[in-house]
Scaffold this active site. Structure first.
Site, PDB file in Angstrom:
ATOM      1  N   CYS A  74     -13.268  83.903 108.662  1.00 62.38           N
ATOM      2  CA  CYS A  74     -12.301  82.929 108.168  1.00 62.38           C
ATOM      3  C   CYS A  74     -12.044  81.873 109.239  1.00 62.38           C
ATOM      4  O   CYS A  74     -12.360  82.064 110.407  1.00 62.38           O
ATOM      5  CB  CYS A  74     -10.969  83.589 107.820  1.00 62.38           C
ATOM      6  SG  CYS A  74     -11.095  85.069 106.808  1.00 62.38           S
ATOM      7  N   ARG A  94      -5.921  77.811 105.559  1.00 64.29           N
ATOM      8  CA  ARG A  94      -7.111  78.540 105.997  1.00 64.29           C
ATOM      9  C   ARG A  94      -8.242  78.485 104.981  1.00 64.29           C
ATOM     10  O   ARG A  94      -8.040  78.171 103.792  1.00 64.29           O
ATOM     11  CB  ARG A  94      -6.732  79.988 106.249  1.00 64.29           C
ATOM     12  CG  ARG A  94      -6.080  80.716 105.063  1.00 64.29           C
ATOM     13  CD  ARG A  94      -6.996  81.571 104.238  1.00 64.29           C
ATOM     14  NE  ARG A  94      -7.708  82.536 105.035  1.00 64.29           N
ATOM     15  CZ  ARG A  94      -7.206  83.715 105.443  1.00 64.29           C
ATOM     16  NH1 ARG A  94      -5.985  84.067 105.070  1.00 64.29           N
ATOM     17  NH2 ARG A  94      -7.945  84.545 106.155  1.00 64.29           N
ATOM     18  N   ASN A 123      -9.894  87.942 109.943  1.00 64.11           N
ATOM     19  CA  ASN A 123     -10.658  89.108 110.365  1.00 64.11           C
ATOM     20  C   ASN A 123     -10.885  89.111 111.882  1.00 64.11           C
ATOM     21  O   ASN A 123     -11.205  88.074 112.477  1.00 64.11           O
ATOM     22  CB  ASN A 123     -12.004  89.122 109.633  1.00 64.11           C
ATOM     23  CG  ASN A 123     -12.626  90.492 109.591  1.00 64.11           C
ATOM     24  OD1 ASN A 123     -11.934  91.501 109.661  1.00 64.11           O
ATOM     25  ND2 ASN A 123     -13.942  90.544 109.459  1.00 64.11           N
TER      26      ASN A 123
END
EC number: 3.5.1.-
Length: 316
Positions: free
Chosen positions: A2, A18, A81
């Site tokens: 991400c 995001r 992550n």
């Protein structure tokens, strides 16, 4: 994988959001949690929400499990992550504020208005390796938290425990740790938005063929280190924009430049990793903007009197 991004406009309004890059979608959707909604905790007393929250996520047993979310005061948080590095506590610790790792999203957005308050409170927080239920594993995450004044990165690792970093470039990606990414930026100090000029090499004129020569060497692949460099470079050099429309366009222009295109990355399970959605929250208008890999139409959702005072979750 991400990428997270934040910046402010010429009036100091925050734009924060995001890309979610994964090997599948999770049935995620926009969720608005109103005030006075039940908020259970694993280790703290159950309570109810004090602030309305909007963001993207899934609802698990009535609990809004957010991937990114923003409260009515303009404080937001996104979980990205952090594989091979994230390591949460095996259990609660006496004298600490013990949170299951997934609970940090709503704990932050319910209890604070400013990042400075969060930084102080985190000194006494213990994040526990506890899943939301037996159907889910604990996600190895780190977090970017932002208001209109500043942003921080929160990481918990086996080597360092909990660390909080100031994020002056307004970007977060994935592993390695945030401090490594900041150090790596030193490899790209020669990047410049201005074109190179003609030179003489021992009497031979050497001139650029076209525009963009100042940014020669700017990464363009999908690994976390290179997405971090590219997003940070673009965020720093993109001119400050005026007005909501221009700033939302700025946000999506930057994040789409580091999006993972389906078919370009195949993970070790043989699945495409791709940008499932891109989202941006505008604190000035309390509006959540998003679009998806299979639907580029920009969708908008607002925190307003109706949704903020609903008697149940509002889902889209």
């Amino acid at each position: 994988m991400c990428t997270g991004l934040r910046f402010t406009d010429d009036q100091g309004n925050l734009y924060f959001g995001r890309n979610l890059d994964v090997g599948q979608d999770y049935g995620e959707g926009v969720i608005i949690t109103p005030g006075n909604y039940p908020l259970p905790y694993k280790f703290l007393d159950n309570t109810t929400t004090k602030k309305a929250v909007i963001g993207m996520g899934i609802v698990v047993d009535g609990y809004p499990s957010y991937f990114d979310c923003y409260n009515e005061d303009g404080l937001g948080i996104a979980g990205l992550n952090f594989p091979h590095f994230a390591k949460f506590s095996d259990g609660p610790i006496d004298g600490k504020i013990n949170l299951a790792s997934y609970e940090i999203m709503l704990w932050v957005t319910q209890n604070f208005t400013h990042v400075s308050e969060v930084k102080e409170a985190l000194k006494n927080v213990n994040l526990v390796n506890e899943a939301i239920n037996t159907s889910f594993a604990v996600a190895p995450l780190h977090w970017i938290i932002s208001d209109s004044d500043e942003a921080i990165i929160v990481e918990v690792s086996k080597q360092y425990g909990m660390k909080v970093f100031d994020d002056k470039v307004g970007v977060l990606t994935n592993s390695p740790d945030f401090n490594w990414h900041l150090t790596n930026l030193g490899n790209y100090t020669g990047l410049n938005p201005h074109d190179a000029t003609a030179q003489s090499w021992n009497g031979q004129k050497v001139a650029p063929w076209g525009v963009g020569t100042g940014s020669l060497g700017l990464p363009g692949d999908s690994i976390p280190a290179d997405r971090f460099v590219k997003a940070a470079y673009l965020n720093v050099n993109y001119p400050t924009a005026k007005g909501e429309k221009a700033n939302v366009a700025k946000f999506f222009n930057i994040l789409k430049s580091v999006a993972m295109i389906k078919g370009s990355v195949v993970n070790d399970q043989g699945k495409d990793e791709y940008t499932v959605y891109t989202a941006c929250y505008s604190s000035g208008s309390k509006t959540y903007y998003c679009n998806f890999e299979d639907d580029f139409e920009l969708k908008t959702y607002k925190l307003d009197d109706h949704t903020m005072n609903s008697t149940s979750l509002v889902t889209y």
